[in-house]
Design an enzyme around this catalytic site. Structure first.
Site, PDB file in Angstrom:
ATOM      1  N   TYR A 159      10.535   6.787 -61.511  1.00  0.00           N
ATOM      2  CA  TYR A 159      11.906   6.931 -62.005  1.00  0.00           C
ATOM      3  C   TYR A 159      12.574   8.157 -61.390  1.00  0.00           C
ATOM      4  O   TYR A 159      13.694   8.071 -60.872  1.00  0.00           O
ATOM      5  CB  TYR A 159      11.900   7.033 -63.531  1.00  0.00           C
ATOM      6  N   LYS A 163      15.916   8.445 -58.838  1.00  0.00           N
ATOM      7  CA  LYS A 163      17.118   9.196 -59.198  1.00  0.00           C
ATOM      8  C   LYS A 163      17.387  10.339 -58.215  1.00  0.00           C
ATOM      9  O   LYS A 163      18.546  10.657 -57.931  1.00  0.00           O
ATOM     10  CB  LYS A 163      17.013   9.704 -60.632  1.00  0.00           C
TER      11      LYS A 163
END
Length: 257
Positions: A159, A163
């Site tokens: 994740y 990002k």
């Protein structure tokens, strides 16, 4: 009678949570809305469509996976044809989260998260830009960043990786597209009251886990989806025409730029 449309906006991952709030806010701002999410979210998409139409705005639903290049290209072209107006705003909101350490993360999960979050955002940026340039330039492209794209966090290897990638892509896209009058920015939330947050705290007994979570937020609470939507509303406005390449935090003070 509703005011004249400002153009139309596409919001991916808009069946619920932050994406839905953004769609409603932009509808209130005067944009017609193209909603997108995956097939399993069709009932929620129809509910959002109904709410947008009640605001006096036109709305259309596009069901599909934003990691699929042909779908993204087709969605943008079909939406432009459907609304018969300029694509003024594209919000690449869709994304997934995974909570595993570098050791525990299987390659298959890494590939899935990157396909949706990073590849999907890239495709949205690319084809939104192509459409905006074909219209004569100008427009707002806005991506879903995160506090996890500014500071690494334990057990979020895939994740955080996506990002951080989105933050970098946003800076490059902003530089590439500035000459066309297109701005590219991201909103970078911390903890927001969404289904995703609720799921992460699902095994909380007596609220202990939540209390510990909120203790690390200087403002002492999670954010609300409408607060993120208000930031996006500003980035989509004419007043934000000199802001580009930025990843703007909305996190209650958990990360200070």
């Amino acid at each position: 009678m509703a005011e004249e449309s400002k153009g139309f906006a596409i919001i991916t991952g808009s069946a619920q949570g932050i994406g839905r709030s953004i769609a409603l806010k932009l509808a209130e701002d005067g944009f017609d809305i193209a909603l997108n999410d995956i097939q399993s979210q069709i009932a929620r998409l129809k509910e959002a469509e109904d709410d947008i139409q009640k605001l006096g705005r036109r709305c259309s639903i596009f069901v599909g996976d934003i990691s699929n290049e042909e779908f993204v290209k087709g969605m943008i072209q079909e939406a432009a044809s459907h609304f018969g107006s300029k694509l003024d705003v594209f919000v690449a909101n869709a994304g997934v989260v995974a909570n595993k350490s570098v050791i525990e993360t299987p390659v298959e999960e890494w590939d899935r998260v990157f396909a949706i979050n990073a590849r999907g955002t890239f495709l949205c940026y690319k084809y939104a830009a192509v459409q905006m340039i074909s219209q004569g330039g100008g427009g707002r492209i806005i991506g879903a960043g995160s506090v996890s794209g500014k500071q690494g966090r334990p057990n979020r290897i895939s994740y955080c990786g996506t990002k951080f990638a989105i933050r970098g892509m946003t800076q490059v896209a902003a530089l590439d597209l500035a000459k066309y009058g297109i701005t590219v920015n991201t909103y970078a939330p911390g903890a927001i009251e969404t289904t995703m947050l609720a799921e992460s705290l699902a095994d909380d007994t007596g609220g202990v886990k939540r209390a510990g979570y909120l203790k690390n937020i200087p403002m002492g609470r999670a954010g609300q989806t409408n607060e993120v939507a208000s930031l996006v509303s500003y980035l989509a406005s004419k007043d934000a025409g000199y802001i580009t390449g930025q990843s703007i935090g909305i996190n209650g003070g958990t990360h200070l730029d």
